[in-house]
Design a protein around this motif. Structure first.
Motif, PDB file in Angstrom:
ATOM      1  N   ALA A  51       0.647  -1.084  -0.235  1.00 33.38           N
ATOM      2  CA  ALA A  51      -0.182   0.580   0.058  1.00 33.38           C
ATOM      3  C   ALA A  51       1.156   0.894  -0.296  1.00 33.38           C
ATOM      4  N   ARG A  52       2.007   1.628   0.817  1.00 35.95           N
ATOM      5  CA  ARG A  52       3.193   2.493   0.731  1.00 35.95           C
ATOM      6  C   ARG A  52       3.382   2.717  -0.510  1.00 35.95           C
ATOM      7  N   ASN A  53       3.948   1.183  -1.031  1.00 43.23           N
ATOM      8  CA  ASN A  53       4.985   1.646  -2.186  1.00 43.23           C
ATOM      9  C   ASN A  53       3.863   2.372  -3.320  1.00 43.23           C
ATOM     10  N   LEU A  54       2.241   2.131  -3.542  1.00 41.53           N
ATOM     11  CA  LEU A  54       0.902   2.469  -4.578  1.00 41.53           C
ATOM     12  C   LEU A  54       0.558   3.640  -3.838  1.00 41.53           C
ATOM     13  N   ARG A  55       1.160   4.443  -2.632  1.00 41.83           N
ATOM     14  CA  ARG A  55       0.554   6.059  -2.304  1.00 41.83           C
ATOM     15  C   ARG A  55       1.922   6.832  -2.802  1.00 41.83           C
ATOM     16  N   ARG A  56       3.501   6.433  -2.524  1.00 43.79           N
ATOM     17  CA  ARG A  56       4.508   6.978  -2.837  1.00 43.79           C
ATOM     18  C   ARG A  56       5.577   6.740  -3.921  1.00 43.79           C
ATOM     19  N   GLU A  58       6.254   3.882  -5.565  1.00 47.00           N
ATOM     20  CA  GLU A  58       7.644   3.588  -5.548  1.00 47.00           C
ATOM     21  C   GLU A  58       7.817   1.978  -6.036  1.00 47.00           C
ATOM     22  N   THR A  59       9.235   1.877  -6.396  1.00 48.09           N
ATOM     23  CA  THR A  59       9.048   0.012  -7.177  1.00 48.09           C
ATOM     24  C   THR A  59       9.986  -0.246  -5.911  1.00 48.09           C
ATOM     25  N   ARG A  60      10.603  -0.075  -4.966  1.00 49.81           N
ATOM     26  CA  ARG A  60      10.858  -0.811  -3.367  1.00 49.81           C
ATOM     27  C   ARG A  60      12.416  -1.955  -4.382  1.00 49.81           C
ATOM     28  N   ILE A  61      12.792  -1.338  -5.786  1.00 46.21           N
ATOM     29  CA  ILE A  61      13.651  -2.081  -6.417  1.00 46.21           C
ATOM     30  C   ILE A  61      14.853  -0.768  -6.659  1.00 46.21           C
ATOM     31  N   ILE A  62      16.265  -1.704  -5.964  1.00 47.61           N
ATOM     32  CA  ILE A  62      17.644  -1.232  -6.090  1.00 47.61           C
ATOM     33  C   ILE A  62      18.105  -1.273  -7.214  1.00 47.61           C
ATOM     34  N   GLY A  63      18.678  -0.999  -8.559  1.00 41.64           N
ATOM     35  CA  GLY A  63      19.846  -1.353  -9.509  1.00 41.64           C
ATOM     36  C   GLY A  63      20.764  -1.822  -8.805  1.00 41.64           C
ATOM     37  N   TYR A  64      21.863  -2.636  -9.520  1.00 44.37           N
ATOM     38  CA  TYR A  64      23.119  -2.379  -9.447  1.00 44.37           C
ATOM     39  C   TYR A  64      24.290  -3.132 -10.595  1.00 44.37           C
ATOM     40  N   GLY A  93      12.487  -3.497   4.047  1.00 49.12           N
ATOM     41  CA  GLY A  93      11.761  -4.312   2.519  1.00 49.12           C
ATOM     42  C   GLY A  93      12.056  -3.650   0.678  1.00 49.12           C
ATOM     43  N   TYR A  94      13.224  -3.759   0.289  1.00 51.25           N
ATOM     44  CA  TYR A  94      13.678  -3.970  -0.697  1.00 51.25           C
ATOM     45  C   TYR A  94      14.204  -5.102  -1.692  1.00 51.25           C
ATOM     46  N   HIS A  95      14.521  -4.675  -3.006  1.00 58.10           N
ATOM     47  CA  HIS A  95      15.164  -5.847  -3.203  1.00 58.10           C
ATOM     48  C   HIS A  95      16.087  -5.318  -4.025  1.00 58.10           C
ATOM     49  N   ILE A  96      16.915  -6.603  -4.625  1.00 56.99           N
ATOM     50  CA  ILE A  96      18.230  -5.851  -5.498  1.00 56.99           C
ATOM     51  C   ILE A  96      17.674  -6.310  -7.783  1.00 56.99           C
ATOM     52  N   ILE A  97      17.701  -5.746  -8.249  1.00 50.97           N
ATOM     53  CA  ILE A  97      17.738  -6.220  -9.460  1.00 50.97           C
ATOM     54  C   ILE A  97      19.255  -5.539 -10.227  1.00 50.97           C
ATOM     55  N   THR A  98      19.525  -6.615 -11.032  1.00 53.88           N
ATOM     56  CA  THR A  98      21.468  -6.347 -11.447  1.00 53.88           C
ATOM     57  C   THR A  98      21.026  -6.805 -12.654  1.00 53.88           C
ATOM     58  N   PHE A  99      21.933  -6.145 -13.501  1.00 53.29           N
ATOM     59  CA  PHE A  99      22.076  -5.481 -14.624  1.00 53.29           C
ATOM     60  C   PHE A  99      23.437  -5.316 -15.815  1.00 53.29           C
ATOM     61  N   THR A 100      23.726  -5.740 -16.355  1.00 52.84           N
ATOM     62  CA  THR A 100      25.186  -5.765 -16.883  1.00 52.84           C
ATOM     63  C   THR A 100      25.584  -4.860 -18.426  1.00 52.84           C
ATOM     64  N   VAL A 101      26.749  -3.720 -18.202  1.00 54.42           N
ATOM     65  CA  VAL A 101      26.909  -3.224 -19.535  1.00 54.42           C
ATOM     66  C   VAL A 101      27.432  -4.116 -20.478  1.00 54.42           C
ATOM     67  N   PRO A 102      27.704  -4.297 -21.544  1.00 54.76           N
ATOM     68  CA  PRO A 102      28.356  -4.571 -22.251  1.00 54.76           C
ATOM     69  C   PRO A 102      30.106  -4.021 -22.080  1.00 54.76           C
ATOM     70  N   GLU A 103      30.974  -5.021 -22.600  1.00 51.30           N
ATOM     71  CA  GLU A 103      32.798  -4.453 -21.993  1.00 51.30           C
ATOM     72  C   GLU A 103      32.669  -3.065 -23.216  1.00 51.30           C
ATOM     73  N   ARG A 104      33.547  -2.552 -22.980  1.00 46.45           N
ATOM     74  CA  ARG A 104      33.673  -1.260 -23.524  1.00 46.45           C
ATOM     75  C   ARG A 104      32.487  -0.573 -24.539  1.00 46.45           C
ATOM     76  N   ARG A 105      31.001  -0.268 -23.669  1.00 47.52           N
ATOM     77  CA  ARG A 105      29.987   0.218 -23.852  1.00 47.52           C
ATOM     78  C   ARG A 105      29.083   1.055 -23.072  1.00 47.52           C
ATOM     79  N   ASN A 106      29.197   2.180 -23.483  1.00 48.91           N
ATOM     80  CA  ASN A 106      29.563   3.514 -22.509  1.00 48.91           C
ATOM     81  C   ASN A 106      27.207   3.441 -22.030  1.00 48.91           C
ATOM     82  N   PRO A 107      28.198   3.156 -20.445  1.00 50.14           N
ATOM     83  CA  PRO A 107      26.664   2.504 -19.329  1.00 50.14           C
ATOM     84  C   PRO A 107      26.056   3.734 -19.381  1.00 50.14           C
TER      85      PRO A 107
END
Length: 333
Positions: A51-56, A58-64, A93-107
């Protein structure tokens, strides 16, 4: 299923205090904060935040962003880090979502995509460099983030880092007390801010101890065992020979040990070799590796805490944290 009341009872605090800690809405003492987080983890408590996420909105997700691995690199320390920040984030109450950047690509385009698709509330950064464009981009766009590691900028940002210069100072001073005067250093390439900090600790400690700094005793290599092997080959086939080699990482030190042993040197007697990180395998190589231990659990805890405070609109004024590592003496020196 545990409730916030159970957490309060376990930690010996009020329900309001538990709410302050988990939501980052009011500052409490570090000791109380740690008690609450430990109680929440012990009881497997997760706040019901839908409920709090809907009010604010928020995704409650942190990118890494998972750093691009060098071939032959040992990623165990960063694996521990990702696991640890995931546990810490879950306590809030947060979760981590991971992602990658190919080598030599602009992040930056990847960060823009994560932001504009409303997939994350903030970011945790690692593998920072001298002119890290990610930090400037996130500051420019007022996106909450914390970095494990620093970049060269006068801008104010949130980071947690290990005092690498202090760590190298500890091992170099130890080697000098053991009678070593010809001490070499295997460093990372020049675009590594943390690596250059460790190199600076080596140079300053030699100079403070009245020893000459000789550029011939320094090699810059990538963070692989093979690179450590080749650097040791160069150092141990020149004149004068070093009596000790300080390495910027354990994985490089393991390569250096391999070269020394293959060429008839008894590590710990004929030559001393040390590392940095205290990887799990450091105590199991032969001889066991003297190293600098990074307090990874404290780093994980501080990184997540600083980010949660930002996300809840209550940033910690003390948001640039430098943690001192510890010298672990084993048989290799």
């Amino acid at each position: 299923m545990s409730t916030i009341k159970d957490v309060a009872a376990e930690a010996g605090v009020s329900i309001a205090t538990v709410s302050y800690v988990l939501n980052g809405t009011k500052k409490v003492s570090r000791e109380v904060e740690e008690r609450v987080l430990a109680a929440a983890q012990k009881l497997n408590y997760r706040a019901n935040s839908t409920a709090r996420n809907l009010r604010r909105n928020e995704t409650r997700i942190i990118g890494y962003e998972i750093p691009y691995p060098n071939k032959g690199d040992d990623a165990s320390l960063m694996q521990l880090f990702v696991y640890g920040i995931s546990l810490e984030a879950a306590n809030y109450g947060y979760h981590i979502i991971t992602f990658t950047v190919p080598e030599r690509r602009n992040p930056i385009e990847h960060y823009e995509h994560m932001i504009h698709s409303d997939r994350v509330d903030g970011f945790i950064l690692t593998d920072t460099n001298w002119k890290d464009e990610r930090i400037h981009f996130l500051l420019d766009h007022k996106i909450p983030f914390v970095s494990f590691g620093r970049t060269r900028t006068e801008r104010d940002y949130h980071y947690v880092d290990v005092d690498g210069a202090y760590g190298i100072q500890q091992v170099v001073e130890y080697l000098i007390r053991k009678g070593h005067r010809q001490i070499a250093f295997i460093a990372w390439p020049e675009n590594s801010l943390s690596g250059d900090g460790r190199l600076q600790g080596y140079i300053e400690t030699l100079e403070k101890s009245g020893l000459d700094y000789d550029p011939k005793f320094i090699r810059r290599v990538h963070n692989t065992a093979n690179a450590g092997y080749e650097a040791a080959r160069e150092l141990l086939t020149q004149e004068p020979l070093p009596t000790a080699i300080v390495c910027v990482s354990d994985i490089i030190a393991i390569g250096a040990i391999r070269y020394a042993q293959q060429h008839g040197l008894a590590v710990g007697k004929d030559i001393a070799i040390s590392g940095f990180d205290d990887l799990a395998l450091a105590q199991f190589v032969t001889p066991a590796l003297t190293t600098i231990s990074q307090p990874i659990e404290e780093i994980e805890r501080e990184v997540v805490r600083l980010l949660i405070r930002q996300l809840n609109g209550n940033p910690d004024p003390n948001h640039q944290i430098l943690i001192k590592p510890k010298l672990i003496i084993r048989e290799s020196t």
